[in-house]
Design a protein around this motif. Structure first.
Motif, mmCIF file in Angstrom:
data_model
loop_
_atom_site.group_PDB
_atom_site.id
_atom_site.type_symbol
_atom_site.label_atom_id
_atom_site.label_comp_id
_atom_site.label_asym_id
_atom_site.label_seq_id
_atom_site.Cartn_x
_atom_site.Cartn_y
_atom_site.Cartn_z
ATOM 1 N N UNK A 191 91.944 -62.584 -33.664
ATOM 2 C CA UNK A 191 92.393 -63.970 -33.590
ATOM 3 C C UNK A 191 91.339 -64.982 -34.029
ATOM 4 N N UNK A 192 90.160 -64.883 -33.407
ATOM 5 C CA UNK A 192 89.120 -65.880 -33.690
ATOM 6 C C UNK A 192 87.822 -65.180 -34.035
ATOM 7 N N UNK A 193 87.569 -65.061 -35.305
ATOM 8 C CA UNK A 193 86.347 -64.391 -35.730
ATOM 9 C C UNK A 193 85.333 -65.410 -36.205
ATOM 10 N N UNK A 194 84.104 -65.191 -35.807
ATOM 11 C CA UNK A 194 83.029 -66.042 -36.310
ATOM 12 C C UNK A 194 81.989 -65.148 -36.961
ATOM 13 N N UNK A 195 81.783 -65.331 -38.243
ATOM 14 C CA UNK A 195 80.725 -64.563 -38.894
ATOM 15 C C UNK A 195 79.428 -65.342 -38.741
ATOM 16 N N UNK A 196 78.538 -64.799 -37.936
ATOM 17 C CA UNK A 196 77.282 -65.493 -37.643
ATOM 18 C C UNK A 196 76.204 -65.137 -38.662
ATOM 19 N N UNK A 197 76.185 -63.884 -39.075
ATOM 20 C CA UNK A 197 75.133 -63.433 -39.988
ATOM 21 C C UNK A 197 75.772 -62.726 -41.170
ATOM 22 N N UNK A 209 56.410 -63.695 -38.894
ATOM 23 C CA UNK A 209 57.435 -64.284 -39.745
ATOM 24 C C UNK A 209 58.134 -65.362 -38.943
ATOM 25 N N UNK A 210 58.188 -66.565 -39.484
ATOM 26 C CA UNK A 210 58.897 -67.632 -38.769
ATOM 27 C C UNK A 210 60.244 -67.870 -39.441
ATOM 28 N N UNK A 211 61.208 -68.228 -38.606
ATOM 29 C CA UNK A 211 62.567 -68.504 -39.084
ATOM 30 C C UNK A 211 62.866 -69.984 -38.913
ATOM 31 N N UNK A 212 63.350 -70.599 -39.972
ATOM 32 C CA UNK A 212 63.875 -71.958 -39.899
ATOM 33 C C UNK A 212 65.310 -71.895 -40.403
ATOM 34 N N UNK A 213 66.138 -72.792 -39.911
ATOM 35 C CA UNK A 213 67.514 -72.813 -40.417
ATOM 36 C C UNK A 213 68.351 -73.733 -39.568
ATOM 37 N N UNK A 214 69.460 -74.230 -40.112
ATOM 38 C CA UNK A 214 70.286 -75.193 -39.383
ATOM 39 C C UNK A 214 70.741 -74.652 -38.031
ATOM 40 N N UNK A 215 70.943 -75.553 -37.097
ATOM 41 C CA UNK A 215 71.441 -75.168 -35.782
ATOM 42 C C UNK A 215 72.774 -74.441 -35.944
ATOM 43 N N UNK A 216 72.918 -73.332 -35.254
ATOM 44 C CA UNK A 216 74.173 -72.569 -35.307
ATOM 45 C C UNK A 216 74.288 -71.648 -36.506
ATOM 46 N N UNK A 217 73.204 -71.470 -37.256
ATOM 47 C CA UNK A 217 73.323 -70.671 -38.490
ATOM 48 C C UNK A 217 73.255 -69.174 -38.211
ATOM 49 N N UNK A 218 72.708 -68.781 -37.069
ATOM 50 C CA UNK A 218 72.679 -67.352 -36.760
ATOM 51 C C UNK A 218 71.301 -66.788 -36.450
ATOM 52 N N UNK A 227 68.580 -61.349 -31.477
ATOM 53 C CA UNK A 227 69.204 -60.491 -30.458
ATOM 54 C C UNK A 227 69.533 -59.110 -31.029
ATOM 55 N N UNK A 228 69.833 -59.067 -32.301
ATOM 56 C CA UNK A 228 70.074 -57.758 -32.925
ATOM 57 C C UNK A 228 68.770 -56.972 -33.035
ATOM 58 N N UNK A 229 67.687 -57.646 -33.412
ATOM 59 C CA UNK A 229 66.400 -56.945 -33.493
ATOM 60 C C UNK A 229 65.972 -56.501 -32.089
ATOM 61 N N UNK A 230 66.271 -57.338 -31.097
ATOM 62 C CA UNK A 230 65.913 -57.012 -29.716
ATOM 63 C C UNK A 230 66.802 -55.934 -29.105
ATOM 64 N N UNK A 270 63.574 -69.209 -44.622
ATOM 65 C CA UNK A 270 64.541 -70.283 -44.377
ATOM 66 C C UNK A 270 65.932 -69.683 -44.534
ATOM 67 N N UNK A 271 66.747 -69.892 -43.509
ATOM 68 C CA UNK A 271 68.112 -69.378 -43.548
ATOM 69 C C UNK A 271 69.085 -70.439 -44.037
ATOM 70 N N UNK A 272 70.194 -69.948 -44.588
ATOM 71 C CA UNK A 272 71.288 -70.836 -44.977
ATOM 72 C C UNK A 272 72.042 -71.259 -43.727
ATOM 73 N N UNK A 273 72.965 -72.217 -43.903
ATOM 74 C CA UNK A 273 73.917 -72.512 -42.843
ATOM 75 C C UNK A 273 74.736 -71.239 -42.600
ATOM 76 N N UNK A 274 75.406 -71.182 -41.458
ATOM 77 C CA UNK A 274 76.177 -70.002 -41.084
ATOM 78 C C UNK A 274 77.168 -69.597 -42.176
#
Ligand SMILES: Nc1ncnc2c1ncn2[C@@H]1O[C@H](COP(=O)(O)OP(=O)(O)OP(=O)(O)O)[C@@H](O)[C@H]1O
Ligand SMILES: [Mg+2]
Length: 267
Positions: A17-23, A36-45, A51-54, A208-212
Motif C-alpha cells: 500500500x505505502x512504500x517509501x524507497x529510502x535508499x 567518511x562523513x555523510x551530508x545530504x538533505x533531511x529525510x534523504x536516507x 542503521x543498515x551498516x549497524x 554527499x547524498x542526493x535527495x531521497x
C-alpha cells in the motif's frame, strides 16, 4: 575488497500500500581507519544507511561486508551513536558508560573504572558520574551516549549527528577528540552531520547524498584536497578549506533545487 563494503544496497520501507524507497541502490567502499562523513538533505536516507551498516535494518537489496565477511545483526564490532539521545534513564552517567565496557575483555576491574572516568572526562561530564541521565540536559545525555560508544572501543564507529545538540565549543572539543581517537586508534568511522564545516573538518572522505532515495551524488577525497592528518580547528580558516566549503555548499544547493523541481513536476 575494501574493509567495509556496501554493494548495491537499497532500502524500501513499508508494504504494498505505502512504500517509501529510502535508499537507492548505493555502492560505497571504505578503507580501514577512514573517516567518511555523510551530508545530504533531511529525510534523504542517511540514518537508514547507518542503521543498515549497524545491522539494525536489513537492506532490501545488496550486501554489506566487513573485512570480507557478510554482516548480519548488531554486534560489538559496530558502535552506534544515535541521532536522538540514547542514554539509559535508569542508570547513572557512570553506569551508562560502564555498560559500554561490558564486553571489553581487555580491561581489568581497576582499568575499567579508570576507563569510565577517562571517558566521563573526555565528554566534559566530570562531577556528574552519579547523576541519573533523566537529571541532566539533552546535550549532556547525548555526551553520555557518545562516551559509552567510544568506551566500548568498537572496530567501526557509526555516528548519526552526534554533536547536533551541543554548543559550539563543546562540539569543537569533541571534534578534536574524535580526530585524536582516529589518529591514535585508526578507527573506521561513518559520521552524519548537517554542518558542512564539521563534515569537511572530520573527513578523509566526504560523501554527499542526493535527495531521497539516497544515492551518492559526490564522493570527495578531502585528504587529497586539504592535506593529510594533524587536523585541528585552525584548518577552518585556510583557503583550501574555505574553497572546499563553498564547493560543497554549491553541490547541496543545486541538489536542493533539483529535488524541488522534480517534486513540483511529480504526478
Ligand atoms: N522505520 C521506517 N518506516 C518507514 N519509513 C521510514 C522509516 N524510517 C525512515 N523512513 C523514511 O525513510 C526516509 C529516509 O529517512 P532517514 O531517517 O534515513 O533520513 P535522514 O537522511 O537520516 O534524515 P535526517 O537528516 O532528517 O535525519 C524518510 O522518508 C523516512 O520517512
Ligand atoms: Mg537521520
Amino acid at each position: 575488497m575494501a574493509y567495509l563494503d556496501l554493494t548495491n544496497i537499497s532500502k524500501t520501507y513499508g508494504t504494498d500500500g505505502r512504500k517509501v524507497q529510502a535508499v537507492a541502490p548505493l555502492t560505497l567502499a571504505m578503507d580501514r581507519g577512514q573517516i567518511v562523513t555523510f551530508l545530504g538533505p533531511s529525510g534523504c536516507g542517511k540514518t537508514t544507511v547507518m542503521r543498515m551498516v549497524g545491522g539494525l535494518e536489513t537492506p532490501t537489496t545488496g550486501t554489506i561486508t566487513l573485512d570480507g565477511a557478510r554482516l548480519g545483526g548488531p554486534d560489538r564490532r559496530r558502535g552506534m551513536v544515535f541521532q536522538s539521545y540514547a542514554a539509559f534513564p535508569w542508570l547513572t552517567v557512570a553506569g551508562n558508560i560502564r555498560l559500554g565496557l561490558k564486553y571489553r575483555a581487555d580491561l581489568s576491574a581497576s582499568d575499567r573504572e579508570d576507563t569510565v572516568n577517562r571517558f566521563i572526562e573526555l565528554v566534559g561530564l566530570k562531577g556528574f558520574a552519579d547523576s541519573y541521565t533523566n537529571q541532566i540536559s539533552g546535550g549532556m545525555r547525548q555526551r553520555v551516549a557518545i562516551a559509552r560508544t567510544l568506551a566500548a572501543n568498537p572496530d567501526i564507529l557509526l555516528m548519526d549527528e552526534p554533536f547536533g545538540a551541543l554548543d559550539a565549543l563543546t562540539r569543537e572539543h569533541l571534534q578534536n577528540k574524535l580526530l585524536e581517537i582516529n589518529r591514535t586508534a585508526g578507527k573506521t568511522t561513518i559520521f552524519v552531520t548537517h554542518d558542512v564545516e564539521e563534515a569537511i573538518l572530520l573527513a578523509h572522505r566526504l560523501v554527499v547524498f542526493s535527495a531521497r532515495p539516497a544515492r551518492v551524488l559526490e564522493d570527495i577525497n578531502v585528504t587529497e584536497q586539504l592535506g593529510p592528518d594533524d587536523r585541528d580547528q585552525a584548518l577552518r580558516d585556510t583557503p583550501a578549506f574555505l574553497s572546499l566549503r563553498r564547493e560543497v555548499q554549491q553541490i547541496i544547493r543545486a541538489e536542493y533545487i533539483r529535488a524541488e523541481a522534480e517534486a513540483a513536476h511529480a504526478p
